[in-house]
Design an enzyme around this catalytic site. Structure first.
Site, PDB file in Angstrom:
ATOM      1  N   GLY A 117       0.816  -1.204   0.000  1.00  0.00           N
ATOM      2  CA  GLY A 117       0.000   0.000   0.000  1.00  0.00           C
ATOM      3  C   GLY A 117       0.853   1.258   0.000  1.00  0.00           C
ATOM      4  O   GLY A 117       0.959   1.952   1.027  1.00  0.00           O
ATOM      5  N   SER A 119       1.485   3.571  -3.445  1.00  0.00           N
ATOM      6  CA  SER A 119       1.040   4.598  -4.387  1.00  0.00           C
ATOM      7  C   SER A 119      -0.383   5.070  -4.104  1.00  0.00           C
ATOM      8  O   SER A 119      -1.247   4.295  -3.689  1.00  0.00           O
ATOM      9  CB  SER A 119       1.120   4.069  -5.821  1.00  0.00           C
ATOM     10  N   SER A 152      -0.774  -4.029  -6.512  1.00  0.00           N
ATOM     11  CA  SER A 152      -0.671  -5.348  -7.142  1.00  0.00           C
ATOM     12  C   SER A 152      -1.211  -6.444  -6.232  1.00  0.00           C
ATOM     13  O   SER A 152      -0.858  -6.520  -5.044  1.00  0.00           O
ATOM     14  CB  SER A 152       0.794  -5.657  -7.488  1.00  0.00           C
ATOM     15  N   GLU A 236      13.683  -4.454  -3.181  1.00  0.00           N
ATOM     16  CA  GLU A 236      12.942  -4.729  -4.414  1.00  0.00           C
ATOM     17  C   GLU A 236      13.878  -4.953  -5.601  1.00  0.00           C
ATOM     18  O   GLU A 236      13.470  -5.482  -6.613  1.00  0.00           O
ATOM     19  CB  GLU A 236      12.012  -3.545  -4.702  1.00  0.00           C
ATOM     20  N   GLU A 363      11.128   9.540 -15.363  1.00  0.00           N
ATOM     21  CA  GLU A 363      11.449  10.923 -15.026  1.00  0.00           C
ATOM     22  C   GLU A 363      11.934  11.050 -13.584  1.00  0.00           C
ATOM     23  O   GLU A 363      12.911  11.749 -13.290  1.00  0.00           O
ATOM     24  CB  GLU A 363      10.218  11.810 -15.253  1.00  0.00           C
TER      25      GLU A 363
END
Length: 382
Positions: A117, A119, A152, A236, A363
């Protein structure tokens, strides 16, 4: 430069390959059941055994071996990898003994699935913009309110680790906390799958309306969520990156075969792009092996993410090019029962469009590299 495997590592590889071959099909088609099969035979939590929480002892090199063999095998994609690869090392690094004892064995047995949890609609690649709140109540719980997006496997998960604001009026990376929240809270948590242009729904919106999280499930202390969250993002980019590259290599081989069969490989420009893709994938592997297990330099995860994200997107574009006009036609006639079906190349092309966005957009990765590695002036903020 090549990575060396010892005789002991090759024995481990043979054991892993034989086990995967013996268990492909059958129970392997049920993803939740498959996690329990992996856990029962000791293939989840490799290397945790030293702390008493995992299933078997395995060196870092042997974890690479297992990840590579898994990627090559005809078995399902994991639904438990978020708990194993992200939550577990975070708890080992930042959690209390009580938290480790409660959650790690259940992950190692394949019994509890997790989602991430992080984004939010206004805080994607820039996590410091998180607005979800967690207010501490007098009954030993936090009440979590807010929305997460692109979560996800939330539709399959039992638990979610949530980055939320526990300090009223805090901004940016201050006042954040890392909480472990059970998903099964009807009326307090709602999970809505997001249908993508591939026709699948791996991602979800998650709405928290006063969801309960116990105080003892706060990881790293109140207000230290940014430190814990950044530690997790470092995990990750580990062994799983090498397994990902095995999958990329299989996709590249399929594109090369298609180019030869369709005659597209007769074009020198296409041949150049195929060779370049192969060479760039080898460089990514060597870079991952070079940094594996070492202390990561600032910006190293951002370099890796920007490399493989753009590489995979270009591969999807190349897959469409070598197929020619047939790339625009689905594998079967559409019908009311099957209105949206893609072949593997079409799925690769469409899904890889997101590779330069999720997990931190290109970016944002370039900004991190510019500021933290090159020492350029910080981007102005409003």
């Amino acid at each position: 430069m090549e990575f060396g495997f010892s005789e002991e590592d090759e024995v481990f590889r043979a054991e892993a390959r034989a086990w995967l071959a013996a268990h492909a099909g059958g129970e392997a088609r049920d993803r939740r059941g498959w996690e329990r099969v992996l856990g029962a035979d000791g293939w989840i939590g490799l290397g945790w055994a030293e702390g008493g929480y995992g299933n078997r002892t395995a060196t870092l090199v042997q974890q690479v071996v297992w990840a590579e063999e898994y990627a090559r095998a005809d078995v399902p994609s994991r639904s438990g990898h978020i708990g194993e690869k992200l939550l577990a090392p975070t708890l080992i690094a930042f959690g209390t003994e009580g938290q480790k004892g409660r959650f790690l064995p259940a992950v190692a047995r394949g019994e509890e699935l997790w989602c991430q949890g992080y984004s939010e609609p206004g805080a994607g690649s820039d996590l410091a913009g998180v607005r979800t709140k967690a207010e501490r109540s007098g009954d030993g719980t936090y009440r979590v309110t807010g929305q997460k997006i692109w979560t996800s496997l939330a539709h399959e998960a039992d638990w979610c680790f949530v980055l939320a604001r526990t300090e009223e009026g805090s901004t940016r990376h201050h006042g954040l906390s890392f909480l472990l929240v059970p998903i099964d809270q009807p009326g307090r948590i709602e999970v809505r799958p997001i249908r993508q242009m591939t026709g699948t729904s791996e991602f979800n919106e998650v709405f928290f309306d006063g969801a309960h999280a116990r105080v003892e499930h706060l990881v790293g202390g109140e207000g230290n969520g940014w430190r814990v969250a950044m530690g997790l993002l470092g995990f990750e980019r580990g062994v799983s990156t090498l397994a990902q590259q095995i999958g990329f290599a299989e996709e590249l081989r399929a594109v090369v075969r298609q180019a030869v069969e369709s005659g597209a490989a007769d074009d020198p420009v296409v041949r150049d792009r195929l060779v370049r893709s192969w060479a760039e994938l080898r460089v990514m592997r060597w870079n991952a092996l070079r940094t594996l297990g070492g202390s990561e330099a600032p910006g190293a995860p951002s370099v890796a993410k920007s490399l493989w994200g753009r590489w995979h997107r270009r591969l999807g574009e190349l897959a469409m090019e070598v197929r020619g006009a047939r790339a625009a036609v689905g594998p079967r006639e559409w019908s009311a029962r099957a209105p949206y079906e893609l072949d593997p190349f079409q799925h690769l092309f469409l899904f890889s469009r997101a590779d330069t966005i999720y997990g931190g957009s290109d970016e944002v990765q370039r900004t991190i590299i510019a500021e933290r590695v090159l020492g350029l002036p910080k981007e102005p903020r409003g």
